[in-house]
Design a protein around this motif. Sequence first.
Motif, mmCIF file in Angstrom:
data_model
loop_
_atom_site.group_PDB
_atom_site.id
_atom_site.type_symbol
_atom_site.label_atom_id
_atom_site.label_comp_id
_atom_site.label_asym_id
_atom_site.label_seq_id
_atom_site.Cartn_x
_atom_site.Cartn_y
_atom_site.Cartn_z
ATOM 1 N N PHE A 10 95.384 13.504 51.802
ATOM 2 C CA PHE A 10 94.407 12.999 50.842
ATOM 3 C C PHE A 10 94.931 13.272 49.440
ATOM 4 C CE2 PHE A 10 91.623 13.907 54.500
ATOM 5 C CZ PHE A 10 91.079 12.647 54.647
ATOM 6 N N ALA A 11 94.932 12.255 48.605
ATOM 7 C CA ALA A 11 95.376 12.408 47.218
ATOM 8 C C ALA A 11 94.188 12.861 46.384
ATOM 9 C CB ALA A 11 95.946 11.096 46.703
ATOM 10 N N ILE A 12 93.937 14.164 46.394
ATOM 11 C CA ILE A 12 92.762 14.708 45.713
ATOM 12 C C ILE A 12 93.053 15.026 44.255
ATOM 13 C CG2 ILE A 12 91.161 16.674 45.652
ATOM 14 C CD1 ILE A 12 91.381 16.735 48.713
ATOM 15 N N VAL A 48 94.654 3.372 60.489
ATOM 16 C CA VAL A 48 94.247 4.730 60.130
ATOM 17 C C VAL A 48 93.898 4.801 58.639
ATOM 18 C CG1 VAL A 48 95.035 7.126 59.929
ATOM 19 C CG2 VAL A 48 95.490 5.836 62.012
ATOM 20 N N ALA A 49 94.695 4.181 57.788
ATOM 21 C CA ALA A 49 94.416 4.189 56.349
ATOM 22 C C ALA A 49 93.062 3.547 56.052
ATOM 23 C CB ALA A 49 95.523 3.471 55.591
ATOM 24 N N LYS A 54 87.285 4.309 54.688
ATOM 25 C CA LYS A 54 85.861 4.014 54.905
ATOM 26 C C LYS A 54 85.014 5.286 54.965
ATOM 27 C CE LYS A 54 86.541 0.774 58.284
ATOM 28 N NZ LYS A 54 86.141 0.100 59.524
ATOM 29 N N ASN A 55 85.607 6.370 55.469
ATOM 30 C CA ASN A 55 84.833 7.583 55.733
ATOM 31 C C ASN A 55 84.937 8.673 54.665
ATOM 32 O OD1 ASN A 55 83.714 6.861 58.348
ATOM 33 N ND2 ASN A 55 85.824 6.874 59.041
ATOM 34 N N TYR A 56 85.856 8.527 53.722
ATOM 35 C CA TYR A 56 86.038 9.562 52.691
ATOM 36 C C TYR A 56 86.139 8.910 51.324
ATOM 37 C CZ TYR A 56 87.040 12.530 56.687
ATOM 38 O OH TYR A 56 86.949 13.217 57.864
ATOM 39 N N ASP A 57 85.797 9.665 50.295
ATOM 40 C CA ASP A 57 85.823 9.136 48.931
ATOM 41 C C ASP A 57 87.149 9.366 48.223
ATOM 42 O OD1 ASP A 57 83.221 8.236 49.129
ATOM 43 O OD2 ASP A 57 82.362 10.092 48.352
#
Length: 74
Positions: A10-12, A48-49, A54-57
């Motif tokens: 994840f690019a947080i 997968v991407a 869809k499930n994470y911001d």
Amino acid sequence: MYETILAFCFAINIGGQPTNPCWMGKEKTRFSTIEECEFYAERREAYVAQDIAKNYDVPPVVSVQCGPVQGRGS
């Protein structure tokens, strides 16, 4: 025989801090040829991407790589 390894992060924090969580694992699917594996890997990466997005911001970085089966499964 060939198998795939799925990795995603994840690019947080794009500011350079080492806070981007990543996960990696072998998938159980096996392929007779490298071409079959690569065909699957391209589609799996996109799926997968899309599913993660869809499930994470946060934006995901996904990679699916092919390689020869190592160990017992070869």
